[in-house]
Design an enzyme around this catalytic site. Structure first.
Site, PDB file in Angstrom:
ATOM      1  N   GLY A 169      42.132  41.731  40.452  1.00 46.88           N
ATOM      2  CA  GLY A 169      41.065  40.833  40.899  1.00 46.88           C
ATOM      3  C   GLY A 169      41.236  39.339  40.720  1.00 46.88           C
ATOM      4  O   GLY A 169      40.412  38.591  41.227  1.00 46.88           O
ATOM      5  N   GLY A 171      43.555  37.308  41.976  1.00 48.09           N
ATOM      6  CA  GLY A 171      44.325  36.638  43.038  1.00 48.09           C
ATOM      7  C   GLY A 171      43.491  35.681  43.879  1.00 48.09           C
ATOM      8  O   GLY A 171      42.294  35.893  44.095  1.00 48.09           O
ATOM      9  N   CYS A 174      42.083  37.446  46.850  1.00 48.63           N
ATOM     10  CA  CYS A 174      41.615  38.793  46.531  1.00 48.63           C
ATOM     11  C   CYS A 174      40.085  38.820  46.528  1.00 48.63           C
ATOM     12  O   CYS A 174      39.453  37.892  46.036  1.00 48.63           O
ATOM     13  CB  CYS A 174      42.160  39.119  45.148  1.00 48.63           C
ATOM     14  SG  CYS A 174      41.391  40.527  44.407  1.00 48.63           S
TER      15      CYS A 174
HETATM   16  P1  5GP Z   1      47.604  34.375  43.502  1.00 46.84           P
HETATM   17  O1  5GP Z   1      48.882  33.900  42.862  1.00 46.84           O
HETATM   18  O2  5GP Z   1      47.531  33.989  44.940  1.00 46.84           O
HETATM   19  O3  5GP Z   1      46.379  33.993  42.741  1.00 46.84           O
HETATM   20  O4  5GP Z   1      47.631  35.975  43.421  1.00 46.84           O
HETATM   21  C1  5GP Z   1      48.669  36.723  44.005  1.00 46.84           C
HETATM   22  C2  5GP Z   1      48.400  38.185  43.741  1.00 46.84           C
HETATM   23  O5  5GP Z   1      47.172  38.600  44.345  1.00 46.84           O
HETATM   24  C3  5GP Z   1      49.418  39.125  44.342  1.00 46.84           C
HETATM   25  O6  5GP Z   1      50.634  39.158  43.652  1.00 46.84           O
HETATM   26  C4  5GP Z   1      48.666  40.440  44.348  1.00 46.84           C
HETATM   27  O7  5GP Z   1      48.708  41.090  43.103  1.00 46.84           O
HETATM   28  C5  5GP Z   1      47.227  40.003  44.609  1.00 46.84           C
HETATM   29  N1  5GP Z   1      46.867  40.215  46.019  1.00 46.84           N
HETATM   30  C6  5GP Z   1      47.526  39.872  47.132  1.00 46.84           C
HETATM   31  N2  5GP Z   1      46.848  40.203  48.239  1.00 46.84           N
HETATM   32  C7  5GP Z   1      45.720  40.798  47.811  1.00 46.84           C
HETATM   33  C8  5GP Z   1      44.606  41.382  48.501  1.00 46.84           C
HETATM   34  O8  5GP Z   1      44.473  41.369  49.723  1.00 46.84           O
HETATM   35  N3  5GP Z   1      43.644  41.937  47.709  1.00 46.84           N
HETATM   36  C9  5GP Z   1      43.740  41.954  46.362  1.00 46.84           C
HETATM   37  N4  5GP Z   1      42.758  42.563  45.671  1.00 46.84           N
HETATM   38  N5  5GP Z   1      44.740  41.375  45.686  1.00 46.84           N
HETATM   39  C10 5GP Z   1      45.733  40.819  46.411  1.00 46.84           C
END
Ligand code: 5GP
Length: 330
Positions: A169, A171, A174
């Site tokens: 959660g 991300g 996300c």
């Molecule tokens: P960020 O670095 O952008 O904060 O987070 C990246 C991470 O978000 C990814 O490695 C993956 O674990 C998660 N993530 C990527 N796409 C999605 C999505 O569509 N839904 C959710 N719940 N998590 C995602």
């Protein structure tokens, strides 16, 4: 029903207290780490930051620039089936992730690491899949996730994972927490899962929720062995997508955009990701240099000559974000 009354923290809930140091320059800081893996018995040396296995940032061009700095690329899953060759050079710094259905393809890859990556790493089916991948690939360094608690970190390690991916959660694209109410504040998840993994001589990846280099520092300081980045690497020349009016699209792998692109809509799979526009930021090279310089600087503030000792040198102090929100302070 139970309520856990303990305070759990996100990156934005803490700062790191400066400490006396004998260092005179950030150039003295060594950001490379050598990790020895529990089951594969393999060794890896590099700077333990990885691009997320998302369509937009897990690209061959991103791999080229990240490997220059000894960072790791997790190629987007669609490359697994047809163009693994594009990641061949510097393959020691790649980690191929796939879902439960990809075990056979993962077993055939030749790369530094392989991994199983699902939104919910808490199912028996997932634990069995990790065992199956370990049986098929006894010598591979295997990552598995995502989870956010010590018990499940241990279970995945005992099932055969060398590295556990932590984060449900946090991300940037996300929507799981909003759609389902499920999640765990990421700093606490990293602290608790790292403690559980290190007790078994295994490792963890802090996945998601970093919005600046200070957050990456906090993840390492909390005990992360690797930090995975999505949004922070978005918006660059090396990303998949076009620049339009100074912005680029960045989407979650469970978003409508990803599902339409890969044709994996089904009746049970809900959309738990969104599509956003991020500012175009030019070459990833500049962003990476900026990130590494921020981490080096943090190490000098606490007297850590190596990234390895950052966690030992860290005292977190809690900050009162509610106050900042109320009074509109940043
Ligand atoms: P960020 O670095 O952008 O904060 O987070 C990246 C991470 O978000 C990814 O490695 C993956 O674990 C998660 N993530 C990527 N796409 C999605 C999505 O569509 N839904 C959710 N719940 N998590 C995602």
């Amino acid at each position: 029903m139970l309520v856990n009354e303990e305070i759990k923290l996100d990156y934005s809930d803490v700062l790191i207290r400066p400490k006396r140091s004998t260092m005179s320059s950030r150039g003295e800081v060594n950001l490379e780490r050598t990790h020895n893996f529990l089951w594969s018995k393999k060794k890896w040396t590099g700077i333990p930051i990885m691009s997320s296995n998302m369509d937009t940032v897990g690209t061959p061009a991103m791999h080229k620039v990240l490997s220059k700095y000894k960072l790791i690329t997790c190629p987007a899953k669609h490359h697994l089936k047809k163009d693994q060759g594009k990641f061949k050079k510097g393959k020691a710094n790649t980690c191929w992730f796939g879902g439960i259905d990809d075990i056979n393809n993962l077993a055939k890859t030749s790369s530094g690491f392989i991994g199983l990556d699902v939104a919910n790493g808490y199912t028996i089916k997932f634990v069995d899949a990790v065992k199956k991948l370990r049986d098929k690939c006894p010598d591979a360094t295997i990552a598995a996730g995502n989870v956010v608690t010590a018990d499940m970190t241990q279970e995945l390690i005992l099932a055969g994972a060398d590295i556990v991916k932590v984060g449900i959660g946090p991300g940037s694209v996300c929507t799981t927490r909003i759609k389902t109410g499920i999640g765990y504040p990421q700093l606490s998840a990293v602290i608790e899962c790292a403690d559980a993994a290190h007790g078994l001589d295994a490792h963890i990846i802090a996945d998601g929720g970093c919005v600046n280099s200070g957050d990456i520092v906090k993840a390492f300081a909390a005990g992360a062995d690797f930090v995975m980045l999505g949004g922070m690497l978005a918006g660059h020349d090396e990303c998949d997508g076009e620049v339009e009016n100074g912005v680029m699209k960045f989407y979650g792998m469970a978003s409508e955009s990803a599902m339409s692109r890969h044709g994996n809509h089904n009746a049970y799979r809900g959309v738990e990701g969104k599509t956003v526009e991020v500012e175009y930021r030019g070459k990833a090279d500049d962003t990476i240099k900026d990130i590494l310089s921020g981490i080096r600087s943090a190490c000098t503030y606490v007297g850590a000559t190596r990234l390895k000792t950052l966690s030992k040198c860290t005292t977190f102090v809690r900050v009162n974000n509610t106050h900042n929100t109320i009074f509109g302070m940043e």
